[in-house]
Design an enzyme around this catalytic site. Structure first.
Site, short mmCIF file in Angstrom:
data_model
loop_
_atom_site.label_atom_id
_atom_site.label_comp_id
_atom_site.label_asym_id
_atom_site.label_seq_id
_atom_site.Cartn_x
_atom_site.Cartn_y
_atom_site.Cartn_z
N ASP A 1 -3.41 18.33 -15.72
CA ASP A 1 -3.80 16.98 -16.15
C ASP A 1 -3.35 16.84 -17.61
O ASP A 1 -3.89 17.47 -18.52
CB ASP A 1 -5.33 16.84 -16.01
CG ASP A 1 -5.83 15.44 -16.39
OD1 ASP A 1 -5.16 14.77 -17.19
OD2 ASP A 1 -6.91 15.05 -15.92
N ARG B 1 0.84 -1.21 0.00
CA ARG B 1 0.00 0.00 0.00
C ARG B 1 0.87 1.25 0.00
O ARG B 1 0.50 2.28 -0.55
CB ARG B 1 -0.97 0.00 1.20
CG ARG B 1 -1.79 1.27 1.30
CD ARG B 1 -3.07 1.06 2.09
NE ARG B 1 -2.86 0.47 3.38
CZ ARG B 1 -2.33 1.10 4.44
NH1 ARG B 1 -1.96 2.36 4.35
NH2 ARG B 1 -2.17 0.47 5.57
N TYR C 1 -12.44 17.52 -17.17
CA TYR C 1 -13.11 16.21 -17.08
C TYR C 1 -14.17 16.29 -15.96
O TYR C 1 -13.87 16.76 -14.86
CB TYR C 1 -12.06 15.16 -16.77
CG TYR C 1 -12.59 13.78 -16.54
CD1 TYR C 1 -13.36 13.13 -17.51
CD2 TYR C 1 -12.32 13.09 -15.37
CE1 TYR C 1 -13.84 11.85 -17.30
CE2 TYR C 1 -12.79 11.80 -15.15
CZ TYR C 1 -13.56 11.19 -16.13
OH TYR C 1 -14.04 9.93 -15.92
N LYS D 1 -5.69 5.76 -20.05
CA LYS D 1 -5.84 6.21 -21.44
C LYS D 1 -4.58 5.92 -22.26
O LYS D 1 -4.25 4.77 -22.45
CB LYS D 1 -6.20 7.70 -21.47
CG LYS D 1 -7.22 8.12 -20.42
CD LYS D 1 -8.54 7.40 -20.57
CE LYS D 1 -9.53 7.92 -19.53
NZ LYS D 1 -10.63 7.06 -19.26
#
Ligand code: PLP
Length: 403
Positions: free
Chosen positions: A192, A67, A120, A217
């Protein structure tokens, strides 16, 4: 009931249950894998308590618990940091995970965040929902317009957030000018870079402080992974790593491994996809009166063509949006008439896909906000892939003939 002992290595007796439950070890080998293996181990074996101290205090390199860090995450993080020209990186379970980690690290209650009004949808939702509930005030502005950017940044802010090429209207912002405005009021510029990828733009070279990616993507490139990455300074990334570890949403080793594999062909895919996209945008521009607008920063007639030449290199990206005059009915007819290009609410695959932003990525914004920001029901967003251009154009012709 216990099974009786059996002879183990060197004839030492051992029990079947013990052998079954034992921590497995890699076989000895004088060679090593030619590609990074998937390290699916959640925890790591530590040889002593002293080593544990060294690991936690940063005196030794290594892993304790996945983690907080895993070899596959680190390989991806270093690779994206290098591609973006950043000091360090952090892998997340998704692009939104990377965005949330970046924003949660840079914001506290009472802070002001200035966001582009062309983002987005879920990024805007994050600002208006969970972050607003924590006392962060979001101000949305058209940051592609210098006067409106100056107005929004006339007072202090902690973060300015934009997309290099915005989703879905493919708007650009003057990154160097925005970085100057942001820094002057003490804000960090978070960019971004999902649509551009470092193949077309490296925002840090233009003054960005943090770059985030939906690796789902183009970095992954095959629609088979959900993954995110943020990059920035060592200091920021180590704070973000602590935030991410506390929120418990790191990337899985397998997803990081897939993204690293995808990145091997990033340049080849982007070269072909963006060349195809430029040709598709040119085709759509002259295709007929069914189309009322084509959005592509590389079109010579694009309102931001000069800025696109300053910010983007190796082409202008593989996303093309266009608006049909007949609104939602025309969009629906168009989608049904296609034979090859699939309606897929994502982007960045090697195959060309089509999305309807007002029904998917920007659905949560509500009709009024969508109308105000130009995301109308006739708008379709193409993610152009690496197929032969003639086949793509032939399919688009079928769609247009139907509307
Ligand atoms: C520009 C942009 N940023 C972030 C995201 C979120 O990425 P993910 O779906 O991997 O969380 C998307 C998803 O479509 C996107 O288009």
């Amino acid at each position: 009931m216990l099974v009786s002992p059996m002879p183990g290595p060197g004839g030492v007796p051992e029990h079947l249950e013990t052998v079954c439950a034992e921590i497995d070890q890699p076989p000895p080998s004088v060679t090593r894998p030619a590609v990074m293996p998937i390290v699916a181990s959640a925890p790591f074996v530590v040889d002593s308590l002293e080593t544990l101290d060294d690991l936690y205090e940063g005196r030794a390199e290594g892993f304790v618990y996945s983690r907080g860090g895993n070899p596959n995450q680190v390989v991806l993080e270093r690779l994206v940091a290098r591609l973006e020209g950043a000091e360090a990186g952090l892998a997340a379970a998704s692009g939104m995970g990377a965005i949330a980690a970046a924003l949660m690290t840079g914001l506290k209650a009472g802070d002001r965040i200035v966001a582009s009004d062309s983002l987005y949808g879920p990024t805007a939702t994050l600002l208006l929902g969970p972050l607003a509930a924590l006392g962060v005030r979001a101000v949305f502005a058209d940051l592609s317009d210098s006067a409106s950017a100056e107005r929004a940044l006339a007072e202090p802010a902690s973060i300015v957030v934009v997309e290099t090429i915005s989703n879905p209207l493919l708007r650009l912002v003057d990154l160097p000018a925005l970085a100057r405005l942001a820094h002057a009021v003490g804000a960090m510029l978070v960019v971004d870079n999902t649509f551009a990828t470092p193949y077309h733009c490296r925002p840090i070279e233009f003054g960005a402080d943090v770059v985030v990616h939906s690796a789902t993507k183009y970095l992954g490139g095959h629609s088979d992974v959900t993954n995110g990455v943020l990059v920035g300074t060592e200091e920021f990334v180590s704070q973000a790593r602590a935030t991410m570890s506390a929120f418990g949403a790191p990337a899985s080793p397998f997803d990081c491994w897939l993204t690293v594999r995808g990145i091997k062909t990033l340049a080849l895919r982007m070269e072909r996809s963006s060349a195809n996209a430029a040709a598709v945008a040119a085709y759509l521009t002259g295709a007929g009166q069914q189309i009322v607008g084509v959005y592509y920063p590389g079109l010579p007639s694009a309102p931001q063509a000069a800025l696109a030449c300053r910010l983007l290199r190796n082409g202008f990206g593989a996303m093309v949006s266009f608006e049909l005059a007949g609104g939602e009915a025309a969009a629906s007819t168009f989608v049904r008439a296609l034979r090859r290009i699939r309606l897929v609410p994502s982007l960045g695959d090697v195959s060309t896909t089509l999305s309807h932003p007002s029904k998917t990525s920007h659905r949560g914004l509500g009709e009024a906000t969508r109308e105000a920001t130009g995301i109308r029901p006739g708008l379709l967003r193409l993610s152009v892939g690496i197929e032969h251009l003639d086949d793509l154009i032939a399919d688009l012709e079928l769609g247009l003939a139907a509307v």
